[in-house]
Design a protein around this motif. Structure first.
Motif, PDB file in Angstrom:
ATOM      1  N   LEU A  35       0.829  -1.212   0.000  1.00 44.08           N
ATOM      2  CA  LEU A  35       0.000   0.000   0.000  1.00 44.08           C
ATOM      3  C   LEU A  35       0.864   1.263   0.000  1.00 44.08           C
ATOM      4  O   LEU A  35       0.557   2.253  -0.673  1.00 44.08           O
ATOM      5  N   THR A  36       1.954   1.227   0.765  1.00 47.13           N
ATOM      6  CA  THR A  36       2.859   2.379   0.816  1.00 47.13           C
ATOM      7  C   THR A  36       3.526   2.615  -0.531  1.00 47.13           C
ATOM      8  O   THR A  36       3.686   3.758  -0.972  1.00 47.13           O
ATOM      9  N   ARG A  37       3.893   1.523  -1.212  1.00 46.77           N
ATOM     10  CA  ARG A  37       4.533   1.638  -2.528  1.00 46.77           C
ATOM     11  C   ARG A  37       3.590   2.330  -3.524  1.00 46.77           C
ATOM     12  O   ARG A  37       3.994   3.223  -4.265  1.00 46.77           O
ATOM     13  N   LEU A  38       2.341   1.918  -3.524  1.00 46.48           N
ATOM     14  CA  LEU A  38       1.353   2.547  -4.407  1.00 46.48           C
ATOM     15  C   LEU A  38       1.177   4.024  -4.072  1.00 46.48           C
ATOM     16  O   LEU A  38       1.132   4.886  -4.959  1.00 46.48           O
ATOM     17  N   GLN A  39       1.088   4.306  -2.770  1.00 44.40           N
ATOM     18  CA  GLN A  39       0.855   5.692  -2.336  1.00 44.40           C
ATOM     19  C   GLN A  39       2.036   6.582  -2.688  1.00 44.40           C
ATOM     20  O   GLN A  39       1.855   7.725  -3.130  1.00 44.40           O
TER      21      GLN A  39
END
Length: 216
Positions: free
Chosen positions: A185-189
């Motif tokens: 999720l952090t990578r996408l954000q």
């Protein structure tokens, strides 16, 4: 009473000037980046599915290019196929066939890369599409979005993404993401923030059964 004819002539002249202004470019430019690091070479069949769909949607006058992202992707040599389609439909069809053959050759010979230089690929994509000057510019990123840069390469550079639509495709979850989903999720954000802070628009399309979403 004031004579309305001069006013009418002025309005018509103004409309005529507007209609004779610079023509608005309505053609499309699409640049697709393909991750070939690690096991992503196993996903190249899906990438071909996206390429064939995109080819079918593009028209005479449109531009399409496909490049891989590996060690150093800010280079023309990473482009495996590129074309601006001719105005004649019969020639366009032949160009699409040649494009597919070039991609087939790339997929058949592709080997896993050690690095994933997404930023370098974006720089090359921006430069390429700006030179072509299409009316609409789209960059497709077929990757898990985990960037790994070779030591000594600098990718802390600004990206001029105003007017660009970026679409992340097939963002697979890594083995480590199963341990900690926050990493995915952090990578996408982080990528969304990077793209939007540099002026581009961002969306993710993971369902390859819904490819109509990639060129909205």
């Amino acid at each position: 009473m004031r004579n309305p004819i001069p006013v009418l002539v002025w309005v018509m002249s103004a409309l005529l000037l507007v209609s004779c202004g610079e023509p608005i470019a309505r053609n499309q430019g699409v640049y697709m980046l393909i991750d070939t690091s690690g096991t992503y070479t196993d996903e190249l069949g899906k990438a071909q599915q996206v390429i064939n769909y995109t080819l079918a949607r593009l028209n005479p006058g449109d531009t399409f290019a496909v490049a891989s992202i590996n060690t150093g992707s800010f280079s023309e040599k990473n482009i495996h196929a590129k074309v601006t389609f001719d105005d004649r439909p019969s020639v366009t069809n032949k160009q699409k066939q040649a494009f597919q053959q070039a991609i087939d050759s790339f997929v058949a010979s592709a080997k896993p890369a050690d690095y994933t230089d997404i930023t370098g690929g974006l720089l090359q994509a921006v430069e390429f599409l700006n030179e072509k000057e299409p009316g609409r510019k789209t960059i497709l990123i077929f990757s898990d979005l985990k960037e790994e840069i070779k030591e000594g390469y600098n990718r802390e550079v600004p990206l001029a993404l105003q007017g660009f639509d970026l679409v992340a495709l097939n963002v697979t979850k890594l083995r480590s993401d199963n341990v900690d989903p926050n990493a995915y999720l952090t990578r996408l954000q982080q990528w969304q923030q990077k793209v939007e802070q540099n002026g581009g628009s961002w969306r993710v399309v993971n369902d390859l059964e819904r490819l109509e979403k990639i060129l909205q």
